[in-house]
Write an enzyme that holds these catalytic residues in place. Structure first.
Site, PDB file in Angstrom:
ATOM      1  N   ASN A  45      22.541  56.031  67.985  1.00 19.64           N
ATOM      2  CA  ASN A  45      21.816  57.527  69.600  1.00 19.64           C
ATOM      3  C   ASN A  45      22.380  57.957  70.513  1.00 19.64           C
ATOM      4  OD1 ASN A  45      21.166  55.763  70.722  1.00 19.64           O
ATOM      5  ND2 ASN A  45      18.831  55.492  71.114  1.00 19.64           N
ATOM      6  N   GLU A  47      23.329  55.644  72.826  1.00 15.84           N
ATOM      7  CA  GLU A  47      22.989  54.797  73.546  1.00 15.84           C
ATOM      8  C   GLU A  47      24.188  53.475  74.381  1.00 15.84           C
ATOM      9  OE1 GLU A  47      19.877  52.246  73.807  1.00 15.84           O
ATOM     10  OE2 GLU A  47      18.284  54.305  73.700  1.00 15.84           O
ATOM     11  N   LYS A 201      42.559  84.643  98.904  1.00 11.95           N
ATOM     12  CA  LYS A 201      42.234  85.915  98.353  1.00 11.95           C
ATOM     13  C   LYS A 201      40.712  86.748  99.278  1.00 11.95           C
ATOM     14  CE  LYS A 201      40.714  82.277  95.850  1.00 11.95           C
ATOM     15  NZ  LYS A 201      39.769  81.179  95.362  1.00 11.95           N
ATOM     16  N   ARG A 203      38.491  88.997  97.805  1.00  9.39           N
ATOM     17  CA  ARG A 203      37.210  89.754  96.544  1.00  9.39           C
ATOM     18  C   ARG A 203      37.050  91.042  96.457  1.00  9.39           C
ATOM     19  NH1 ARG A 203      36.001  85.052  93.927  1.00  9.39           N
ATOM     20  NH2 ARG A 203      36.148  83.468  95.051  1.00  9.39           N
ATOM     21  N   ASP A 229      47.424  71.624  94.976  1.00 12.56           N
ATOM     22  CA  ASP A 229      45.990  71.055  94.317  1.00 12.56           C
ATOM     23  C   ASP A 229      45.525  70.054  95.112  1.00 12.56           C
ATOM     24  OD1 ASP A 229      43.621  72.455  95.175  1.00 12.56           O
ATOM     25  OD2 ASP A 229      44.206  74.235  93.641  1.00 12.56           O
ATOM     26  N   ASP A 233      41.559  72.409  87.037  1.00 13.60           N
ATOM     27  CA  ASP A 233      40.705  72.659  85.957  1.00 13.60           C
ATOM     28  C   ASP A 233      41.484  73.811  84.652  1.00 13.60           C
ATOM     29  OD1 ASP A 233      38.441  72.079  84.248  1.00 13.60           O
ATOM     30  OD2 ASP A 233      36.553  72.257  85.665  1.00 13.60           O
TER      31      ASP A 233
END
Length: 325
Positions: A45, A47, A201, A203, A229, A233
């Site tokens: 399950n 665990e 940046k 926007r 940096d 990601d």
């Protein structure tokens, strides 16, 4: 006389979860110790079961686990391992987290949001952790979330020395991909004696969550630009910043980051980018499965091992920080 005196010596034991065993083995090799044999598996399950196969009673225990994908599973496994060590009468429990999960959620940007980085710190403390040793937190203030000592190591020397050895320093410019990384970029400039540039940046006020303009502050034309940096990601922000540098006349762009998360569309973005090299450390499992020849991975194991030894011998971890300046 009351009581009993002992002449026992301190004992260091190194434990590893299943998230990134390669790094744990490297650290163990640097320390000249073996990883403690551990039985760990998942029940049907989901665990997690953990049992250490050696006694940890009275030992100074160091538990290494990177928060990589699937991140919630590995955080939970780490908490269970900490609890097992506490109940096994460990003298102290130092949690080594090369990449700290939920670090980007360090403050509330809008109402009714969690501060998940603080929650992770609370969970570690409640489970029984006495100390945290980590590398390049997303923001320094996360150190204050944990009610105990936090040793915050920096991968800057490992990354900067590699770049400095392969690039003509007279043509080098260090670039911060946004205003939030300027302080770190400034430390790179001091170490490599290079000028600083910033990608700003802007926007579109009429389109939500869309960056329309990247302004470059600083001289990058004809220069070899190093974008610095803490993590990459999906790669969208860093690749857009690199495109802005090329648009402003940069001769070449190199990207460095401590944590190569590389999720979702990151592989395609890195592959299609004009960036000549992406340099990461091995705080997370090797992204070699992306099959990109322009990815370089550097090891932080020697640095982590030195920090572990200083903690165990009641030395000065601060001395490592001073060497890194």
């Amino acid at each position: 006389m009351t009581g009993i005196k002992t002449t026992g010596e301190k004992k260091l034991m190194l434990f590893s979860g299943r998230a990134h065993p390669e790094l744990a083995e490297e650290v163990a090799h640097q320390l000249g110790v073996g990883l403690v044999p551990t039985k760990a598996f998942d029940f049907a399950n989901g665990e997690i079961y953990v049992r250490f196969q050696e006694s940890a009673r009275g030992a100074d225990c160091f538990l290494i686990q990177s928060h990589t994908a699937p991140i919630n599973k590995w955080i939970m496994e780490q908490l269970i391992m900490i609890d097992a060590l506490k109940r096994a009468s460990a003298r102290s429990i130092t949690v080594i987290i090369p990449s700290y999960g939920y670090a980007r959620q360090d403050k509330k940007h809008k109402g009714r949001e969690p501060i998940s980085a603080r929650l992770v710190a609370d969970l570690l403390k409640t489970a029984g952790a006495d100390r945290i040793l980590t590398v390049d937190l997303h923001t320094d203030q996360i150190q204050g979330f944990f009610d105990g000592p936090v040793d915050h190591l920096s991968a800057l020397p490992v990354l900067a020395d590699y770049v400095g050895a392969k690039v003509d320093r007279t043509k080098l410019t260090i670039v911060s991909p946004d205003a939030g990384r300027v302080r770190v970029a400034d430390r790179w400039c001091d170490r490599l004696d290079a000028p600083l540039a910033i990608v700003h940046k802007r926007r579109d006020k009429d389109v939500a969550n869309q960056v329309t303009v990247h302004e470059v502050v600083g001289e990058v034309k004809g220069r070899v630009c190093v974008l610095v940096d803490d993590m990459i990601d999906t790669g969208g922000t860093i690749c857009a910043a690199a495109d802005a540098l090329f648009a402003h006349g940069a001769e070449d762009v190199i990207v460095t980051a401590t944590h190569g998360i590389l999720s979702g569309p990151a592989a395609d973005r890195l592959k299609n980018s004009k960036v000549s090299e992406f340099i990461f450390t091995n705080t997370l499992p090797d992204p070699s499965d992306l099959e990109l020849d322009k990815i370089t991975v550097l090891s932080i194991a020697p640095m982590v091992a030195r920090a572990v030894r200083e903690v165990f011998e009641d030395g000065s971890v601060t001395s490592l920080f001073e060497e890194q300046q």
